[in-house]
Design an enzyme around this catalytic site. Structure first.
Site, short mmCIF file in Angstrom:
data_model
loop_
_atom_site.label_atom_id
_atom_site.label_comp_id
_atom_site.label_asym_id
_atom_site.label_seq_id
_atom_site.Cartn_x
_atom_site.Cartn_y
_atom_site.Cartn_z
N GLU A 136 -12.98 -1.91 11.71
CA GLU A 136 -12.95 -1.29 10.38
C GLU A 136 -14.06 -1.80 9.48
O GLU A 136 -14.71 -1.02 8.79
CB GLU A 136 -11.58 -1.56 9.73
CG GLU A 136 -11.49 -1.06 8.30
CD GLU A 136 -10.12 -1.27 7.66
OE1 GLU A 136 -9.21 -1.81 8.34
OE2 GLU A 136 -9.95 -0.89 6.49
N ASP A 183 -7.81 -9.33 4.09
CA ASP A 183 -7.64 -8.06 4.80
C ASP A 183 -8.74 -7.81 5.82
O ASP A 183 -9.56 -6.92 5.62
CB ASP A 183 -7.61 -6.91 3.77
CG ASP A 183 -7.18 -5.60 4.39
OD1 ASP A 183 -6.92 -5.59 5.59
OD2 ASP A 183 -7.10 -4.60 3.66
N GLU A 204 0.82 -1.21 0.00
CA GLU A 204 0.00 0.00 0.00
C GLU A 204 0.86 1.27 0.00
O GLU A 204 0.65 2.18 0.80
CB GLU A 204 -0.98 -0.02 1.17
CG GLU A 204 -1.92 -1.21 1.10
CD GLU A 204 -3.00 -1.26 2.17
OE1 GLU A 204 -2.79 -0.73 3.26
OE2 GLU A 204 -4.06 -1.86 1.89
C1 GCV Z 1 -2.74 0.58 8.15
C2 GCV Z 1 -6.21 -2.26 5.41
C3 GCV Z 1 -6.65 -0.96 5.99
C4 GCV Z 1 -5.54 0.06 6.00
C5 GCV Z 1 -4.36 -0.54 6.78
C6 GCV Z 1 -3.94 -1.83 6.08
C7 GCV Z 1 -2.82 -2.53 6.80
O1 GCV Z 1 -5.96 -2.13 4.05
O2 GCV Z 1 -7.76 -0.47 5.26
O3 GCV Z 1 -6.00 1.23 6.62
O4 GCV Z 1 -3.29 0.35 6.87
O5 GCV Z 1 -5.05 -2.71 6.06
O6 GCV Z 1 -3.11 -3.47 7.52
O7 GCV Z 1 -1.67 -2.16 6.64
#
Ligand code: GCV
Length: 689
Positions: free
Chosen positions: A407, A379, A307
């Site tokens: 989340e 995820d 990411e």
């Molecule tokens: C911290 C998901 C979440 C992101 C998070 C990522 C991760 O994609 O939406 O906010 O980033 O996981 O675990 O690194």
């Protein structure tokens, strides 16, 4: 705690008079060994807890009292003769770090309680354990408790961006950490440390794994430019010292998330190539600097090549090269690198990626590297099968990463307990060492453990939703003892947080335990689907509202059917499991219904075992999920007048919103299923979109 909610550390007067009398006999006098910071924290905790529980002021002695009928003693056998005389030394010497004994003993004719351990951290846990027993009204006249943590590392990952004070995926307000004022301390930090230590957490990563780009504008524009990697700058590191000493009193080691490109961002090198000597030297010097300030610093957490975060791929190196280069720097200090397996790559099916990337690297990571793996392969979706990496890297230290923050399960609004989800993963039989190798049996090495992504913020009640406090509590308790039943954990949380009244305990426990399946039903339709949520720009909308049309590749809805083919002829993900799991999940006939569409793309009218079609089951589940939330709301309403008004209202109002949201999810999802399948709901409920 005064300004903020006490959570489960309320320490209210013991209701039963006989019980109270027995508690007073053994605890109104107390002696705590006088030596370490941990013992100072224990004494403070007893000063807070005992007046409330016993409804009288305890006497804290400077030495073990000899003239009273009973007392509580906390210390190691070396600290005081009374303990050495009442508990056989071998019983204590055998205990793992953090383990403890709590025993009722008679000493010099007095009815005493002993909390003892081989380490001071164990004394902290033992004391909190005793206070938990008193808070839930357990008899103590015949106590013989011996506990050890199942996992050596029980860590919290804060996804907080210092200065900026945002919390990524946090739904309880700003970060509690006021970095601008560090090293000055707020009383809130101590309360947080108490909450964490009371459930056995022994490490905290203070900042977000995303160390670049804060996700949104903060309340203070001056800090919008701050990025997490800047914490490694020398002028910032000193800020850590106050927090570190505070957490030390509670046996909690601090860690930092670091950016892989730090040698360039923080230092002035023109590369972060992990195989370059000067890069490794840079990490060594940085580690020395940190350990000079914080000798018990735990180490680094790294999100690399994921990411948008930098990583070894930027230099054509692999994850072993990357992790080991940083790990060598903390070796002399006993530090550790936690390296996340949450990576992206070339695979169209993200589920395949982590195993594909990491399993071939087994045995190559340095001894002080732990590969940190999310519970499922994608995820943190509402339900995922357990990751195939569990048990697949026997020569590597592994950590299990769970998400405490909600989340994907209603954020700060929905009452969703994650404990049943965690239990499902912990109980999954990996077959790594033949039948009977559940996920919970892994992570037992000194460098292994369980990690939770935190859910606290500045809100008065810490977690946004009062009932979400249970997720923080449950994480710690499950990480201490993964075999403890979900029901036992939840019941003890309710007793400490609300009341001892059996009906209240039954009701809140039922709400929490049924909440997760309800959420899966209305947010996904069950059957193993995922990614039905909106990925909007607005931070608080992100992942909160339904929008299945945004993710066709993730749930596979098309005119001919739904689900993702992860069988051997599909993405092949299922082949990463051991037999007989691969075969069971790989066949439509034997795959458990809860994962059916995770592994298989099936026609909408495919018949399930009971003759219902796939699309009809999806409709039914979506409607059932809403009905279930309505039922849970009624259960909560039955507590009106029996739970204090503030918390009653808070939860009741959120339930109203949850029901409205669940209806929205149900309507959007069922319309979507109908549109793609062309098959109406045989019960006539699903509307067009
Ligand atoms: C911290 C998901 C979440 C992101 C998070 C990522 C991760 O994609 O939406 O906010 O980033 O996981 O675990 O690194």
């Amino acid at each position: 705690m005064n300004q903020y909610d006490d959570c489960w550390l309320r320490y209210e007067r013991v209701a039963d008079d006989d019980r109270l009398a027995s508690y007073r006999r053994r605890c109104r006098h107390a002696y705590v060994a006088e030596k370490s910071p941990e013992c100072g924290a224990i004494r403070d905790e007893l000063r807070r807890a005992l007046p409330g529980l016993l409804a009288e002021k305890p006497h804290l002695w400077q030495h073990p009292p000899t003239t009273v009928d009973g007392f509580l003693a906390v210390g190691t056998p070396d600290d005081m003769a009374m303990i050495a005389e009442s508990v056989p030394g071998d019983d204590v010497a055998d205990l793992e770090d953090g383990g403890f004994l709590v025993r009722s003993v008679t000493w010099n004719g007095a009815d005493c309680l002993v909390v003892t351990a081989s380490t001071d951290r164990g004394l902290v846990y033992g004391t909190f354990h005793l206070l938990r027993l008193l808070s839930v009204g357990e008899p103590i006249d015949d106590l013989d408790v011996r506990e050890e943590p199942a996992y050596a590392n029980r860590l919290l990952n804060q996804w907080d961006t210092p200065f900026h004070r945002s919390v990524e995926r946090g739904y309880a307000g700003e970060s509690i950490f006021d970095w601008e004022r560090l090293p000055d301390l707020r009383s809130r930090y101590e309360d947080y440390a108490r909450l964490l230590a009371s459930v056995g957490i022994n490490g905290i990563v203070l900042n977000n794994v995303n160390t670049t780009k804060p996700p949104r504008a903060s309340a203070n524009a001056a800090f919008d430019a701050f990025e997490g990697w800047q914490l490694l700058e020398s002028r910032r590191l000193e800020d850590l010292t106050g927090l570190a000493s505070l957490f030390r009193r509670y046996g909690i080691r601090p860690y930092l998330s670091v950016n892989f490109a730090s040698p360039m961002l923080v230092g002035d090198l023109d590369t972060a190539d992990p195989l370059e000597d000067d890069v490794q030297e840079w990490w060594r010097e940085k580690a020395d600097e940190i350990y000079d300030l914080v000798p018990d610093f735990g180490g680094f957490l790294v999100k690399a090549d994921s990411e948008g975060q930098a990583g070894p791929y930027d230099y054509d190196r692999d994850h072993v090269d990357g992790a080991n280069a940083i790990a060598q720097a903390v070796v002399p200090h006993g530090g550790r690198v936690w390296w996340r397996a949450f990576v992206y790559g070339s695979h169209e099916d993200r589920a395949v990626q982590a195993h594909d990337t990491f399993e071939p690297l087994d045995g190559e990571f340095a001894d002080n590297v732990t590969v940190q793996i999310k519970n499922g392969p994608v995820d943190f979706q509402p339900r995922e099968p357990a990751s195939t990496l569990f048990g697949a890297m026997p020569k590597t230290d592994l950590g299990l990463e769970l998400q405490i923050t909600q989340e994907y399960t209603g954020q700060g609004v929905h009452a969703t307990s994650h404990l049943p989800m965690w239990k499902e993963v912990l109980e999954f039989d990996t077959r790594a060492d033949g039948e009977g190798t559940p996920v919970s049996s892994l992570f037992r090495g000194d460098g292994e453990g369980v990690v939770g992504v935190g859910n606290v913020g500045e809100d008065y009640n810490w977690t946004g939703h009062y009932l979400s406090q249970s997720n923080l509590y449950a994480f710690g308790r499950a990480a201490w003892d993964p075999d403890r039943s979900a029901e036992a954990i939840t019941r003890e949380w309710v007793r400490q947080t609300f009341d001892d009244d059996e009906d209240i305990v039954d009701t809140v426990t039922e709400i929490l335990h049924d909440s997760w399946e309800a959420c899966i039903d209305y947010e996904t339709g069950g059957l193993g689907l995922m990614h039905m949520m909106h990925n909007g720009e607005e931070y608080l909308e992100n992942h909160y509202y339904p929008s299945p049309a945004e993710w066709p590749g993730y749930h596979g809805a098309s005119e001919d059917g739904i689900g993702v083919d992860r069988t051997e002829s599909g993405s092949g993900y299922v082949t990463q499991y051991r037999e007989p799991v691969a075969e069971r999940y790989g066949s439509v006939e034997t795959c458990p219904e809860k994962f059916l569409l995770f592994f298989h793309h099936l026609p909408w009218d495919h018949e399930l075992e009971d003759g219902t079609t796939v699309v009809q089951r999806l409709y039914d589940n979506c409607f059932a999920g809403v009905e279930e939330v309505e039922r849970l709301r009624e259960r909560w309403r039955s507590l009106e007048g029996r739970v204090d008004e503030r918390r009653y209202r808070h939860v009741a109002e959120r339930f109203d919103e949850q029901v409205a949201q669940a209806e929205r999810w149900r309507d959007v999802l069922t319309a979507y299923f109908r549109e793609h399948s062309g098959i109406p709901d045989e019960r006539g409920r699903a509307r067009d979109g």
